[in-house]
Design an enzyme around this catalytic site. Structure first.
Site: not given
Ligand code: ARG
Length: 399
Positions: A16, A95, A124, A173
């Site tokens: 990504d 995060r 996220d 993932s």
């Protein structure tokens, strides 16, 4: 304004974020992209991969160490017994720490934009942007905004000869930091699919073997293991290894994401499980029943904000006011037995224990000097009085 338009990208070196690099130049007209990787306790291999990929992309790459700050936040979470639907919040808590560290680099480097590689389906994106949108910088989410799929990214990367061999070759993932490892995607999305053992990296298949360890707390913060003082980062790393060997800290849950999706999630979090269980056991010893009951609500609210990535909310400060007051007595030790994939508190001690051997014992009479067994007679007569009366009234109506 600087002459060069520069954007700071949250960079992992995975597929990504790798495709985001050329896209930010081509689709968003940035002159320069810088990649920022924030260390919140990922395995060394992830940094090597990020470094290698950055080199191949000729990307200016910054690595920021936020492990200590993150570990401290995890310990605030312990004081709040934080868990969301059985998930101890590893990714969620990391995060905002990552987002802030990237924003700091972006400002230092005179960037005008901030970008992440999150999709439009997960949590996220919301957690990153909650921090970033407090700045004047442009916020960009190429994967979400351009509607990219994994297949598109794969062929785009191949066409342009982007370096993607390093990562993402696996079918899952995975997001790893000190506090938890999450494994999602592929067949695991199917709630009925039983995960194979090989999705686990931190936890062994539980065996018959057991181990007893002792965790020390001061003011609700974990401070020692088997009598040895440790820093937060050390303690978490040590417990991940130790308890992981006994298969402690796996969870397989249905998680309600912020956007409403219900998603099957698998996690590993040995240290978090040990510390949360031990902390709760110590609170059980030192807090009154009313404090324990009320704190459940406080802890729940803390966990909700934690899951949302909003640990800087004023509500968190207010909740922590209550938490801090209760934690002044959460000092002592807890013996935890690691067995059968569980971390079970089997002993707890504190000088703040709300416990009197004399008062609780059945063998002694009038030892507290103030309460005698016979005093309970009056209480026993009243107990259930209203219920008996109500039932009589109800019966009278039925006849
Ligand atoms: N569902 C979890 C959360 O929202 C884990 C997310 C993992 N993130 C990832 N990019 N794989 O906290």
């Amino acid at each position: 304004m600087s002459e060069t338009d520069r954007v700071a990208l949250a960079f992992s070196g995975g597929l990504d974020t790798t495709v985001c690099v050329p896209l930010l130049e081509e689709e968003y007209d940035y002159d320069e992209v810088i990649g920022v990787t924030v260390d919140v306790g990922q395995p060394e291999s992830e940094f090597e991969e990020a470094e290698k990929t950055a080199e191949a992309l000729d990307l200016d790459h910054y690595v920021v160490d936020a492990t200590e700050e993150f570990a401290e936040l995890c310990f605030d979470a312990v004081r709040a017994n934080a868990s969301y639907q059985g998930y101890p919040l590893g990714t969620a808590l990391a995060r905002p720490v990552i987002a802030q560290a990237i924003l700091d680099v972006a400002e230092e480097q005179d960037c005008t934009g901030l970008a992440h590689g999150s999709t439009g389906k997960g949590n996220d994106q919301l957690r990153f942007e909650a921090v970033w949108r407090d700045s004047d910088l442009e916020v960009i989410a190429p994967v979400r905004e351009l509607g990219l799929t994994r297949e598109f990214e794969q062929s785009y990367a191949e066409e342009r000869d982007l370096p993607i061999e390093g990562g993402d070759e696996g079918k899952y993932s995975i997001d790893t930091n000190l506090w938890s490892r999450s494994i999602e995607g592929s067949e695991l999305e199917e709630p009925g699919y039983v995960p194979p053992e090989d999705i686990y990296e931190w936890t062994s298949t539980p065996t018959e073997e057991t181990l007893e360890i002792e965790v020390g707390f001061e003011n609700g913060y974990p401070v020692s293991l088997d009598g040895e003082a440790t820093s937060p980062v050390e303690l978490i790393e040590e417990l991940n290894d130790l308890a992981g060997d006994y298969g402690v800290g796996r969870s397989d849950i249905m998680e309600d994401r912020m956007l409403g999706l219900k998603v099957r999630e698998n996690y590993e979090h040995p240290a978090a499980t040990v510390l949360l269980n031990a902390h709760a056991a110590l609170e059980d010893l030192v807090l009154t029943k009313e404090e324990r009951d009320f704190k459940k609500h406080v802890d729940h609210e803390w966990s909700e904000k934690g899951y949302q990535g909003l640990v800087n909310a004023p509500l968190i400060d207010a909740l922590e006011g209550f938490i801090a007051e209760t934690q002044t007595r959460v000092t002592g030790t807890v013996t935890v037995r690691l067995e059968g994939g569980q971390a079970r508190p089997v002993g707890r001690e504190s000088t703040y224990a709300v416990y009197s051997a004399e008062a609780a014992s059945f063998n002694t009479e009038d030892v507290t000097g103030s309460i005698e067994q016979g005093d309970a007679t009056g209480v026993a007569k009243y107990h259930g009085f209203q219920e008996r009366l109500a039932n009589r009234v109800i019966d009278g109506h039925d006849e």
